[in-house]
Design a protein around this motif. Sequence first.
Motif, mmCIF file in Angstrom:
data_model
loop_
_atom_site.group_PDB
_atom_site.id
_atom_site.type_symbol
_atom_site.label_atom_id
_atom_site.label_comp_id
_atom_site.label_asym_id
_atom_site.label_seq_id
_atom_site.Cartn_x
_atom_site.Cartn_y
_atom_site.Cartn_z
ATOM 1 N N SER A 108 0.916 -26.891 -4.629
ATOM 2 C CA SER A 108 -0.046 -27.955 -4.936
ATOM 3 C C SER A 108 -1.322 -27.372 -5.548
ATOM 4 N N ILE A 109 -1.815 -26.300 -4.931
ATOM 5 C CA ILE A 109 -3.028 -25.652 -5.455
ATOM 6 C C ILE A 109 -2.767 -25.107 -6.858
ATOM 7 N N GLY A 110 -1.604 -24.477 -7.042
ATOM 8 C CA GLY A 110 -1.275 -23.916 -8.352
ATOM 9 C C GLY A 110 -1.120 -24.970 -9.426
ATOM 10 N N THR A 111 -0.519 -26.119 -9.087
ATOM 11 C CA THR A 111 -0.325 -27.187 -10.063
ATOM 12 C C THR A 111 -1.657 -27.731 -10.560
ATOM 13 N N VAL A 112 -2.561 -28.015 -9.623
ATOM 14 C CA VAL A 112 -3.876 -28.537 -10.014
ATOM 15 C C VAL A 112 -4.642 -27.487 -10.832
ATOM 16 N N ALA A 113 -4.568 -26.222 -10.409
ATOM 17 C CA ALA A 113 -5.253 -25.147 -11.139
ATOM 18 C C ALA A 113 -4.701 -25.006 -12.554
ATOM 19 N N LEU A 118 -5.272 -25.715 -18.356
ATOM 20 C CA LEU A 118 -4.744 -26.287 -19.596
ATOM 21 C C LEU A 118 -5.790 -27.153 -20.290
ATOM 22 N N SER A 119 -6.599 -27.852 -19.498
ATOM 23 C CA SER A 119 -7.592 -28.752 -20.092
ATOM 24 C C SER A 119 -8.641 -28.006 -20.918
ATOM 25 N N LEU A 129 0.018 -19.377 -20.805
ATOM 26 C CA LEU A 129 -0.260 -18.866 -19.459
ATOM 27 C C LEU A 129 -0.578 -19.989 -18.474
ATOM 28 N N SER A 130 -1.377 -20.950 -18.897
ATOM 29 C CA SER A 130 -1.800 -22.009 -17.971
ATOM 30 C C SER A 130 -0.678 -23.006 -17.712
ATOM 31 N N PHE A 131 -0.047 -23.480 -18.767
ATOM 32 C CA PHE A 131 0.973 -24.516 -18.598
ATOM 33 C C PHE A 131 2.336 -23.920 -18.286
ATOM 34 N N SER A 132 2.817 -23.001 -19.118
ATOM 35 C CA SER A 132 4.184 -22.508 -18.974
ATOM 36 C C SER A 132 4.356 -21.645 -17.732
ATOM 37 N N VAL A 133 3.472 -20.660 -17.549
ATOM 38 C CA VAL A 133 3.651 -19.700 -16.456
ATOM 39 C C VAL A 133 3.142 -20.277 -15.134
ATOM 40 N N GLY A 190 -8.738 -32.642 -23.192
ATOM 41 C CA GLY A 190 -9.122 -31.933 -21.979
ATOM 42 C C GLY A 190 -9.385 -32.878 -20.818
ATOM 43 N N TRP A 191 -10.138 -33.947 -21.059
ATOM 44 C CA TRP A 191 -10.429 -34.895 -19.981
ATOM 45 C C TRP A 191 -9.194 -35.696 -19.585
ATOM 46 N N ALA A 192 -8.307 -35.958 -20.514
ATOM 47 C CA ALA A 192 -7.051 -36.632 -20.168
ATOM 48 C C ALA A 192 -6.240 -35.779 -19.197
ATOM 49 N N ILE A 193 -6.193 -34.470 -19.434
ATOM 50 C CA ILE A 193 -5.471 -33.564 -18.541
ATOM 51 C C ILE A 193 -6.175 -33.475 -17.182
#
Length: 424
Positions: A108-113, A118-119, A129-133, A190-193
């Motif tokens: 959960s922490i990793g998903t939000v981070a 990504l934003s 790195l942010s989205f894929s990994v 960015g704000w949408a994400i």
Amino acid sequence: MDPTQEAIDITPAPDSRESSKDNKYPEGGLQAWSVVLGAWCAMIPSMGLLNSLGILHAWTRAHQLKDYSESSIGWIFGAYGFFLYLAGAQAGPIFDAFGPRYVVIPGSIGTVASLLCLSFSKEYYQIFLSFSVLGGLSACTLFTPAVSAVGHWFQIRRGWATGVACTAGGVGGVIFPLIILFAAPKVGFGWAIRIIALLSAILCTVACLLLKTRLPSNTRAGATVDFRALKDIKYASTTAAIFLVEFAVFIPITYIASYGVHQGLKDTMAYLLIPFLNLGAIPGRFLPGLIADRVGRFNVMVLTSLICSLLTLALWLEASNNLPSIICYAVLFGFWSGAAISLTPVCISQVCATEDYGKRNGTTFTIVSAGTLVGIPIAGAIQERDGGEYGGLIVFGGVLYLTATVAFVVARGICAGWSLKTKF
């Protein structure tokens, strides 16, 4: 029907080491369905983002990554699926030994981070790195324990319960693209994400509170890919069939929106193809599961894979710029492809002991990750070879589905015999 055939579908695998008391699954009740709700909340941020690959692909292709080739962009979205499935070999055994919270809370922490990172991402490596990994690895630690926890509370109705939980992927695949579609042009991508990150944080909190196991912990599980399990021909053939169907399913999901743009649809209409596909996927996640519990999970996978191949090779290949045909394909494919997510873990559960379900499920999807990694870039390379046209890409996806159909027929025959009347 022969009672021995019925027993194939509703009893644990022959090598099961469960005690007799653990054979009595609740099959319902407040606790069991609260676990399903928790799994549903966990799957919206994980599988919902997976089902939103199409709009993310189309948006980044037109904005942040407009100077990159199709195959290069494809690696980003193929890698998301790769990392989502790759970590299953670690997440599954941890779930078996310690329960879901040791996996779901870090996920959960990793998903939000990952969404917050990504934003702010502008460059190729930043998005990768942010989205894929980070995003893919975090999604795995939500998806694997969510599916496995449901298996602790349901056996006869496992397909139905898992399907209900997996509708979350379709719901997320509707909500997230709509947020991007309508918020990004006004407040920025960015704000949408960040809005998606906030929604994900709320849902993950609920998942952490509700997900729980019922069977005793299995401390024998090791955090590694259990290649020894592939010596079991039933498990190996099932894994091969799942590998092929997961190889195929992400090609239409990823490229349908870009296809719409290529065919001259307005960007808004092209992006809306992803919500249309996921609207079809919502009933496509639980209805096949409900039917599968009655006629057999492998039988339903054979049928849905065959129909997806026919839809892709007949309807999508001939759709061109005909908007009704494209929408029809998106909705119908969304419905019939839903079983590739909701029923494949249930198929694994039929060929292993429930106490090993987390590890076997994780091992299978770790192997599957190789297909998800290369499938989308290969499809992008085919499109580049064809000068930007989508015909070869569509044929590639359709043939993969045909191959998956044959593989499920073979796996069903190995596991339960070749009689057409067998419920399996």
